[in-house]
Design a protein around this motif. Structure first.
Motif, PDB file in Angstrom:
ATOM      1  N   THR A 114       0.669  -1.108   0.026  1.00 26.40           N
ATOM      2  CA  THR A 114       0.112   0.060   0.231  1.00 26.40           C
ATOM      3  C   THR A 114       0.953   1.202  -0.027  1.00 26.40           C
ATOM      4  N   LEU A 115       0.610   2.298  -0.772  1.00 29.15           N
ATOM      5  CA  LEU A 115       1.437   3.337  -1.070  1.00 29.15           C
ATOM      6  C   LEU A 115       0.486   4.525  -1.187  1.00 29.15           C
ATOM      7  N   PRO A 116       0.998   5.818  -0.611  1.00 35.91           N
ATOM      8  CA  PRO A 116       0.272   6.948  -0.989  1.00 35.91           C
ATOM      9  C   PRO A 116       0.408   7.378  -2.558  1.00 35.91           C
ATOM     10  N   LEU A 117      -0.490   7.927  -3.089  1.00 35.51           N
ATOM     11  CA  LEU A 117      -0.808   8.052  -4.481  1.00 35.51           C
ATOM     12  C   LEU A 117       0.475   8.700  -5.130  1.00 35.51           C
ATOM     13  N   GLN A 118       0.954   9.745  -4.304  1.00 33.34           N
ATOM     14  CA  GLN A 118       2.238  10.658  -4.876  1.00 33.34           C
ATOM     15  C   GLN A 118       3.244   9.619  -4.937  1.00 33.34           C
ATOM     16  N   GLN A 119       3.639   8.780  -4.042  1.00 35.60           N
ATOM     17  CA  GLN A 119       4.807   7.777  -3.840  1.00 35.60           C
ATOM     18  C   GLN A 119       4.438   6.754  -4.985  1.00 35.60           C
ATOM     19  N   ALA A 120       3.250   6.318  -5.273  1.00 40.24           N
ATOM     20  CA  ALA A 120       2.838   5.218  -6.277  1.00 40.24           C
ATOM     21  C   ALA A 120       3.322   5.678  -7.707  1.00 40.24           C
ATOM     22  N   LEU A 121       3.260   7.027  -7.876  1.00 40.50           N
ATOM     23  CA  LEU A 121       3.257   7.722  -8.956  1.00 40.50           C
ATOM     24  C   LEU A 121       4.840   7.990  -9.328  1.00 40.50           C
ATOM     25  N   PHE A 122       5.491   8.941  -8.217  1.00 38.10           N
ATOM     26  CA  PHE A 122       6.607   9.529  -8.429  1.00 38.10           C
ATOM     27  C   PHE A 122       7.836   8.826  -7.390  1.00 38.10           C
ATOM     28  N   ASP A 123       8.531   7.846  -8.021  1.00 36.35           N
ATOM     29  CA  ASP A 123       9.566   6.975  -7.240  1.00 36.35           C
ATOM     30  C   ASP A 123      10.801   7.562  -7.745  1.00 36.35           C
ATOM     31  N   GLY A 124      11.101   8.559  -8.259  1.00 36.67           N
ATOM     32  CA  GLY A 124      12.368   8.893  -8.926  1.00 36.67           C
ATOM     33  C   GLY A 124      12.379   8.630 -10.467  1.00 36.67           C
ATOM     34  N   ARG A 125      11.448   8.290 -10.916  1.00 35.64           N
ATOM     35  CA  ARG A 125      11.464   7.816 -12.274  1.00 35.64           C
ATOM     36  C   ARG A 125      10.170   8.848 -13.040  1.00 35.64           C
ATOM     37  N   PRO A 126      10.478   9.041 -14.405  1.00 32.60           N
ATOM     38  CA  PRO A 126       9.276   9.521 -15.227  1.00 32.60           C
ATOM     39  C   PRO A 126       8.145   8.742 -14.947  1.00 32.60           C
ATOM     40  N   VAL A 127       6.891   9.028 -14.939  1.00 36.31           N
ATOM     41  CA  VAL A 127       5.703   8.142 -14.701  1.00 36.31           C
ATOM     42  C   VAL A 127       4.799   8.159 -16.102  1.00 36.31           C
ATOM     43  N   VAL A 128       4.398   7.111 -16.335  1.00 35.93           N
ATOM     44  CA  VAL A 128       3.449   6.908 -17.509  1.00 35.93           C
ATOM     45  C   VAL A 128       2.126   6.253 -16.894  1.00 35.93           C
ATOM     46  N   LEU A 129       0.982   7.108 -16.839  1.00 31.96           N
ATOM     47  CA  LEU A 129      -0.188   6.518 -16.059  1.00 31.96           C
ATOM     48  C   LEU A 129      -1.447   6.369 -17.021  1.00 31.96           C
ATOM     49  N   SER A 130      -2.095   5.259 -16.597  1.00 31.37           N
ATOM     50  CA  SER A 130      -3.358   5.071 -17.380  1.00 31.37           C
ATOM     51  C   SER A 130      -4.315   4.325 -16.485  1.00 31.37           C
ATOM     52  N   PHE A 131      -5.512   4.320 -16.892  1.00 30.16           N
ATOM     53  CA  PHE A 131      -6.759   3.802 -16.124  1.00 30.16           C
ATOM     54  C   PHE A 131      -7.196   2.771 -16.860  1.00 30.16           C
ATOM     55  N   MET A 132      -7.790   1.641 -16.194  1.00 30.50           N
ATOM     56  CA  MET A 132      -8.218   0.239 -16.789  1.00 30.50           C
ATOM     57  C   MET A 132      -8.932  -0.356 -15.530  1.00 30.50           C
ATOM     58  N   ASN A 158       8.363   4.498 -14.841  1.00 33.04           N
ATOM     59  CA  ASN A 158       7.229   3.927 -14.005  1.00 33.04           C
ATOM     60  C   ASN A 158       6.130   3.989 -14.727  1.00 33.04           C
ATOM     61  N   THR A 159       5.742   2.678 -15.379  1.00 31.09           N
ATOM     62  CA  THR A 159       4.316   2.610 -15.840  1.00 31.09           C
ATOM     63  C   THR A 159       3.272   2.162 -14.739  1.00 31.09           C
ATOM     64  N   VAL A 160       2.204   2.752 -14.704  1.00 29.71           N
ATOM     65  CA  VAL A 160       1.273   2.545 -13.819  1.00 29.71           C
ATOM     66  C   VAL A 160      -0.162   2.631 -14.264  1.00 29.71           C
ATOM     67  N   SER A 161      -1.047   1.474 -13.711  1.00 29.83           N
ATOM     68  CA  SER A 161      -2.214   1.368 -14.249  1.00 29.83           C
ATOM     69  C   SER A 161      -3.137   1.260 -13.106  1.00 29.83           C
ATOM     70  N   VAL A 162      -4.313   2.176 -12.977  1.00 30.21           N
ATOM     71  CA  VAL A 162      -4.925   2.219 -11.887  1.00 30.21           C
ATOM     72  C   VAL A 162      -6.343   1.819 -12.218  1.00 30.21           C
TER      73      VAL A 162
END
Length: 226
Positions: free
Chosen positions: A86-104, A134-138
């Motif tokens: 479990t992570l805060p939203l900010q930490q889930a997205l920004f971990d020191g790398r550029p982030v690519v976010l999508s929803f699914m 950091n590729t993230v799918s929410v």
């Protein structure tokens, strides 16, 4: 090789047929038409030269609607990752790398298979650079997308990024934070968001974005041409 026989076009074809049964905004209809027109030329929907843009106004000749937006993220929002963490939203997205976010959501048979396979192909295009993004799918279906369901989905589809779920209230809040809340998961539309670090503007891409376009947009961000 016929490009329409590739795994992506199998996904995309099924997705676009389903999308036709729902109400679509004009830009998505245009994107679907562009996809069909470019398939025989071995291009993905939205592939076109990426030139610097310094306004948030979309290019009407581009089937992908591009804008730059600032979002405020609540520090109280927390997401649960497919590995159980479990992570805060900010930490889930920004971990020191550029982030690519999508929803699914894992049971989606229209937009999500297309966007997920776009991410998978994008990661493949990155090659050895993949670990630096950091590729993230929410999930937008927290009632059904448990941690286990998302882990199974990632294995089944070849996703190598991070998949997150949350309780229904948090899920809605996260979607509203990024202006993707549409009241019903069946109204879900394809959106990718890219950012370098907290506090910086996000690049928002709406439509059938190609893996190559994602790669080019990321390179553009890194070069400071956002």
């Amino acid at each position: 090789m016929n490009p329409q026989s590739s795994p992506f076009w199998s996904w995309a074809g099924a997705g676009l047929r389903q999308l036709g049964r729902h109400r679509l905004t004009p830009w998505l209809i245009a994107g679907a038409g562009a996809a069909a027109a470019t398939a025989t030329a071995m291009q993905w929907p939205g592939d076109r030269p990426v030139a610097p843009v310094h306004t948030a106004t979309a290019d009407t000749a581009d089937p992908v609607r591009r804008s730059t937006v600032r979002y405020r993220l609540s520090p109280e929002l927390r997401l649960q990752r497919a590995d159980g963490g479990t992570l805060p939203l900010q930490q889930a997205l920004f971990d020191g790398r550029p982030v690519v976010l999508s929803f699914m959501y894992s049971s989606c048979a229209t937009v999500c298979p297309v966007t997920n396979q776009t991410l998978v192909a994008f990661e493949t295009l990155l090659g050895d650079e993949r670990s630096r993004v950091n590729t993230v799918s929410v999930s937008i279906d927290p009632d059904h997308d448990s941690v286990r369901a998302l882990a199974d989905y990632a294995r089944r589809t070849g996703g190598r990024g991070s998949y997150f779920t949350a309780d229904p209230g948090t899920s809605e809040a996260v979607q509203r934070s990024f202006d993707v809340w549409r009241g019903d998961k069946m109204n879900h539309q394809p959106v990718f968001l890219l950012a370098l670090e907290p506090g910086r503007p996000w690049v928002r891409l709406e439509g059938l974005v190609s893996p190559r376009r994602l790669r080019d947009e990321l390179a553009r961000l890194r070069a400071g041409a956002g």
